[in-house]
Write a protein that holds these residues in place. Structure first.
Motif, PDB file in Angstrom:
ATOM      1  N   PRO A  81     -35.804  24.427  32.444  1.00 12.86           N
ATOM      2  CA  PRO A  81     -35.041  25.573  31.927  1.00 12.86           C
ATOM      3  C   PRO A  81     -34.633  26.591  32.989  1.00 12.86           C
ATOM      4  CG  PRO A  81     -37.361  25.809  31.378  1.00 12.86           C
ATOM      5  CD  PRO A  81     -37.200  24.430  31.958  1.00 12.86           C
ATOM      6  N   THR A  82     -35.226  26.535  34.182  1.00 13.08           N
ATOM      7  CA  THR A  82     -34.945  27.576  35.184  1.00 13.08           C
ATOM      8  C   THR A  82     -34.488  27.045  36.532  1.00 13.08           C
ATOM      9  OG1 THR A  82     -37.281  27.645  35.884  1.00 13.08           O
ATOM     10  CG2 THR A  82     -36.608  29.151  34.111  1.00 13.08           C
ATOM     11  N   MET A 174     -32.379  24.954  18.131  1.00 17.11           N
ATOM     12  CA  MET A 174     -32.137  23.572  17.712  1.00 17.11           C
ATOM     13  C   MET A 174     -32.818  22.617  18.670  1.00 17.11           C
ATOM     14  SD  MET A 174     -28.127  22.967  18.701  1.00 17.11           S
ATOM     15  CE  MET A 174     -27.454  23.487  20.298  1.00 17.11           C
ATOM     16  N   GLN A 175     -33.281  21.520  18.105  1.00 11.81           N
ATOM     17  CA  GLN A 175     -33.780  20.380  18.863  1.00 11.81           C
ATOM     18  C   GLN A 175     -32.747  19.277  18.730  1.00 11.81           C
ATOM     19  OE1 GLN A 175     -37.849  19.293  18.155  1.00 11.81           O
ATOM     20  NE2 GLN A 175     -37.561  17.171  18.798  1.00 11.81           N
ATOM     21  N   LEU A 176     -32.316  18.717  19.848  1.00 10.36           N
ATOM     22  CA  LEU A 176     -31.217  17.761  19.852  1.00 10.36           C
ATOM     23  C   LEU A 176     -31.683  16.361  20.210  1.00 10.36           C
ATOM     24  CD1 LEU A 176     -28.398  19.698  21.752  1.00 10.36           C
ATOM     25  CD2 LEU A 176     -28.341  19.005  19.353  1.00 10.36           C
ATOM     26  N   GLY A 192     -34.933  10.664  24.919  1.00 10.91           N
ATOM     27  CA  GLY A 192     -35.580  11.969  24.883  1.00 10.91           C
ATOM     28  C   GLY A 192     -34.931  12.931  23.914  1.00 10.91           C
ATOM     29  N   CYS A 193     -35.396  14.176  23.956  1.00  6.82           N
ATOM     30  CA  CYS A 193     -34.854  15.247  23.111  1.00  6.82           C
ATOM     31  C   CYS A 193     -34.578  16.481  23.951  1.00  6.82           C
ATOM     32  CB  CYS A 193     -35.836  15.622  22.006  1.00  6.82           C
ATOM     33  SG  CYS A 193     -35.865  14.511  20.591  1.00  6.82           S
ATOM     34  N   LEU A 208     -34.021  22.965  27.764  1.00  6.96           N
ATOM     35  CA  LEU A 208     -34.795  22.000  28.524  1.00  6.96           C
ATOM     36  C   LEU A 208     -34.811  20.695  27.745  1.00  6.96           C
ATOM     37  CD1 LEU A 208     -38.048  21.605  27.265  1.00  6.96           C
ATOM     38  CD2 LEU A 208     -37.888  24.054  27.681  1.00  6.96           C
ATOM     39  N   TRP A 209     -35.245  19.619  28.409  1.00  9.24           N
ATOM     40  CA  TRP A 209     -35.417  18.370  27.667  1.00  9.24           C
ATOM     41  C   TRP A 209     -36.656  17.641  28.135  1.00  9.24           C
ATOM     42  CZ3 TRP A 209     -35.364  13.855  30.477  1.00  9.24           C
ATOM     43  CH2 TRP A 209     -34.579  13.772  31.618  1.00  9.24           C
TER      44      TRP A 209
END
Length: 211
Positions: A81-82, A174-176, A192-193, A208-209
């Motif tokens: 995420p960063t 949301m989770q994708l 993955g998600c 992030l995933w």
């Protein structure tokens, strides 16, 4: 979140693929590592969280937009995420007059536009809900596109990010899932998600995933 059919690439609804909507002064994000333009993954009207997930009032809450680098998959830390390999934004509702033009070079768009449908499923967790939905409806499991709000279904362990402005834990928007077809889907490491979070008070978002 379920597949509700193909959509226009500039539609204002929740969807994967297409083009983001914003005011004319928005610049398409670039990867911090390779410097190439990122791929636009998805947008979510935050009003949908209130309307379908019971998260606050509905009306003028803006739009979440998520991008990720796919110019050199796996080399730009796009899962973090960063690290600068992805980007997530909360666009104010009043600043969404037109689509943003994608750069001419680079992997900037998914292979198709998939509109989100929303169905409430009573279940203990997301994975039980998605598999139960597919079994109940007879639809392919890959047409379960993810989860709206709620608690993340982590694949590798909890990674909820802190808001960079206020320091509080952000909320899952949301989770994708990767998508309904491997040739046009997002790349979350193969099966993955992705997880998109927001702090609406600060108008901040993170992505992030895991796989």
């Amino acid at each position: 979140m379920t597949y509700a059919g193909p959509g226009e690439e500039t539609s204002p609804v929740g969807r994967t693929g297409g083009l983001p909507l914003n005011s004319g002064d928005f610049s398409w994000p670039s990867c911090a590592t390779c410097k190439g333009p990122m791929q636009f993954l998805a947008q979510l009207p935050l009003d949908d969280l209130g309307r379908h997930a019971g998260r606050g009032e509905v009306g003028g809450r803006g739009l979440l937009a998520v991008f990720m680098c796919q110019n050199d998959p796996g080399m730009c830390e796009e899962w973090d995420p960063t690290a600068g390999g992805n980007a997530a934004y909360v666009f104010p509702a009043e600043e969404l007059p037109s689509p943003v033009r994608a750069p001419e070079e680079g992997a900037t768009k998914l292979g198709e536009v998939s509109v989100f449908g929303y169905e409430r499923v009573d279940s203990d967790d997301y994975y039980e809900a998605s598999t139960g939905w597919a079994k109940r409806t007879g639809r392919p499991q890959r047409e379960a596109l993810g989860q709206l709000g709620g608690e993340p279904g982590w694949l590798q362990g909890e990674e909820t990010p802190d808001c960079p402005s206020c320091g509080r834990l952000m909320d899952l928007a949301m989770q994708l899932e990767e998508g309904r077809h491997h040739e046009t889907s997002a790349n979350f490491g193969g099966g993955g998600c992705g997880y998109a979070f927001v702090c609406e008070d600060c108008a901040k978002a993170a992505f992030l995933w895991q796989s």
